[in-house]
Design an enzyme around this catalytic site. Structure first.
Site, PDB file in Angstrom:
ATOM      1  CE  LYS A   1       4.628   6.983  -3.449  1.00 22.98           C
ATOM      2  NZ  LYS A   1       6.062   7.172  -3.396  1.00 22.98           N
TER       3      LYS A   1
ATOM      4  CE  LYS B   1      12.343   5.818   0.899  1.00 19.90           C
ATOM      5  NZ  LYS B   1      11.787   7.110   1.269  1.00 19.90           N
TER       6      LYS B   1
ATOM      7  CE  LYS C   1       3.896   9.958   2.430  1.00 17.83           C
ATOM      8  NZ  LYS C   1       5.319  10.272   2.519  1.00 17.83           N
TER       9      LYS C   1
HETATM   10  P1  ATP Z   1       7.740   7.554   1.520  1.00 18.00           P
HETATM   11  O1  ATP Z   1       6.614   6.593   1.613  1.00 18.00           O
HETATM   12  O2  ATP Z   1       8.625   7.617   2.725  1.00 18.00           O
HETATM   13  O3  ATP Z   1       7.358   8.891   0.966  1.00 18.00           O
HETATM   14  P2  ATP Z   1       8.760   6.894  -1.090  1.00 18.00           P
HETATM   15  O4  ATP Z   1       8.947   5.497  -1.543  1.00 18.00           O
HETATM   16  O5  ATP Z   1       7.673   7.713  -1.672  1.00 18.00           O
HETATM   17  O6  ATP Z   1       8.704   6.857   0.471  1.00 18.00           O
HETATM   18  P3  ATP Z   1      10.593   9.106  -1.318  1.00 18.00           P
HETATM   19  O7  ATP Z   1      11.834   9.187  -0.515  1.00 18.00           O
HETATM   20  O8  ATP Z   1       9.428   9.981  -0.954  1.00 18.00           O
HETATM   21  O9  ATP Z   1      10.150   7.587  -1.338  1.00 18.00           O
HETATM   22  O10 ATP Z   1      10.922   9.353  -2.850  1.00 18.00           O
HETATM   23  C1  ATP Z   1      12.197   9.140  -3.426  1.00 18.00           C
HETATM   24  C2  ATP Z   1      12.107   9.139  -4.932  1.00 18.00           C
HETATM   25  O11 ATP Z   1      11.553   7.902  -5.371  1.00 18.00           O
HETATM   26  C3  ATP Z   1      11.234  10.229  -5.541  1.00 18.00           C
HETATM   27  O12 ATP Z   1      11.878  10.710  -6.708  1.00 18.00           O
HETATM   28  C4  ATP Z   1       9.979   9.519  -5.922  1.00 18.00           C
HETATM   29  O13 ATP Z   1       9.351  10.115  -7.039  1.00 18.00           O
HETATM   30  C5  ATP Z   1      10.496   8.137  -6.280  1.00 18.00           C
HETATM   31  N1  ATP Z   1       9.503   7.096  -6.070  1.00 18.00           N
HETATM   32  C6  ATP Z   1       8.966   6.755  -4.876  1.00 18.00           C
HETATM   33  N2  ATP Z   1       8.104   5.742  -5.015  1.00 18.00           N
HETATM   34  C7  ATP Z   1       8.088   5.439  -6.336  1.00 18.00           C
HETATM   35  C8  ATP Z   1       7.385   4.473  -7.129  1.00 18.00           C
HETATM   36  N3  ATP Z   1       6.539   3.618  -6.582  1.00 18.00           N
HETATM   37  N4  ATP Z   1       7.620   4.425  -8.450  1.00 18.00           N
HETATM   38  C9  ATP Z   1       8.488   5.289  -9.014  1.00 18.00           C
HETATM   39  N5  ATP Z   1       9.173   6.218  -8.334  1.00 18.00           N
HETATM   40  C10 ATP Z   1       8.993   6.304  -7.016  1.00 18.00           C
HETATM   41 MG    MG Z   2       7.314   9.777  -0.975  1.00 15.61          MG
END
Ligand code: ATP
Ligand code: MG
Length: 332
Positions: free
Chosen positions: A196, A199, A112
């Site tokens: 991955k 968001k 990040k």
């Molecule tokens: P950000 O980019 O804001 O970090 P994020 O998509 O990583 O967003 P988080 O809020 O950090 O979302 O994570 C929420 C949950 O979703 C965590 O348990 C994380 O492991 C899971 N998660 C996030 N992205 C993935 C993915 N691509 N595949 C599986 N699990 C995911």
């Molecule tokens: Mg995350």
């Protein structure tokens, strides 16, 4: 019943299909056998400096998506992280037990920070894993259902917990076990199937749960694949196709070998069209449920008030124990 804690950051209006498959579906299943606590991690979301009114709105929308995904407020404790001040308080104690070098090795921070540059990066983003450790340790959580992307953060949580117990007594905190469901653990970006789905990604490789389903169908149909033209699950050689199979399997409950057999002599186009349809069939009723929850903000607030009260009862007990162990003088 063993306790479980997990959460998502309200960093966007919508969660992604990665959040749904990698986390939310597991959360729902775990409600049957565990004492489950699920939070909206708004303190974590502050690490990326959101606009204040949007953060508030997104916190509510995140709750509505938990509920629409099947999290049941009668069986799970749903709360907003900042409603339980013990999170920030324990994080300070833990940050004094975390090595600078140890924290510097976290790959999510490095990734990040690389995107945002040193000036755009905050100390909060750097200490994020310490706050996450506090989230988990406050509830004596034995299991933490998170995606593969959070594995390193769980490991540092375990290291910090063990260090605390060594220094201050073996029962200062409970050392958590990761709970990563292998087959559905990680969903990748449709345009860049080696990163991955996230968001914080801005491209067209993300499926947003609250996007127009037609847009999502289009994104599935234009997902990056490969030139081999054989539908086969092989994440190393064929990350794009394998990702589509993972998503297909998660949304329909069909196994990957079963899908491989069905599409063995078919073109990628067939797989994509059918998957796009499955995605639309999932998203449409999901969005109806989200809208209905959002239309009753008073009810959402009631869920959050009850959740915060239950969470604080547990968190305050743990924090008092840790404060005592590390030698803070109790207020009289
Ligand atoms: P950000 O980019 O804001 O970090 P994020 O998509 O990583 O967003 P988080 O809020 O950090 O979302 O994570 C929420 C949950 O979703 C965590 O348990 C994380 O492991 C899971 N998660 C996030 N992205 C993935 C993915 N691509 N595949 C599986 N699990 C995911
Ligand atoms: Mg995350």
């Amino acid at each position: 019943r063993p306790r479980i804690l997990s959460g998502m950051q309200p960093t966007d209006d919508s969660l992604t299909l990665g959040n749904y498959i990698g986390a939310l579906t597991q959360w729902v299943a775990l409600q049957d056998s565990y004492d489950t606590l699920y939070m909206m991690a708004d303190l974590h979301a502050l690490t990326v400096n959101p606009e204040p009114a949007r953060l508030r709105e997104r916190t509510r929308r995140t709750l509505a998506q938990y509920l629409a995904g099947g999290v049941d407020p009668e069986r799970s404790t749903l709360f907003v992280q900042s409603h339980v001040p013990e999170h920030a308080e324990l994080a300070w104690i833990l940050s004094c037990q975390t090595g600078f070098g140890e924290a510097s090795r976290m790959t999510q921070f490095k990734d990040k920070a690389a995107k945002q540059g040193t000036d755009g990066t905050t100390v909060g983003l750097f200490t994020y894993p310490v706050l996450m450790a506090a989230d988990i340790l406050l509830y004596d959580a034995e299991r933490v259902p998170v995606g593969e992307d959070q594995r390193q953060h769980l490991e540092i949580t375990r290291d910090i917990a063990e260090r605390l117990n060594t220094r201050f007594g073996h029962d200062t905190v409970v050392v958590p076990e990761p709970h990563i469901v292998k087959a559905v653990a990680k969903i990748y970006d449709l345009q860049e199937p080696t990163s991955k789905m996230s968001k914080s990604a801005t491209g067209k490789g993300t499926i947003w749960l609250l996007d127009d389903p037609k847009v999502s169908a289009k994104r599935i149909k234009s997902a990056v694949t490969d030139d081999e033209a054989v539908v086969r699950y092989d994440p190393a050689a064929k990350p794009g196709v394998s990702n589509l199979l993972t998503i297909f399997s998660a949304l329909t409950g069909r196994t990957i070998p079963d899908l491989e057999t069905e599409y063995a002599d078919k073109q990628y186009g067939h797989l994509k069209v059918d998957l796009a349809e499955a995605v639309v069939e999932f998203l449409t009723p999901f969005q109806e449920r989200v809208d209905s929850y959002l239309s009753d903000p008073a009810e959402l607030d009631r869920v959050l008030a009850a959740g915060a009260q239950k969470a604080r009862e547990i968190a305050s007990t743990t924090l008092a124990r840790v404060y005592d162990r590390v030698g803070l003088l109790p207020a009289s």
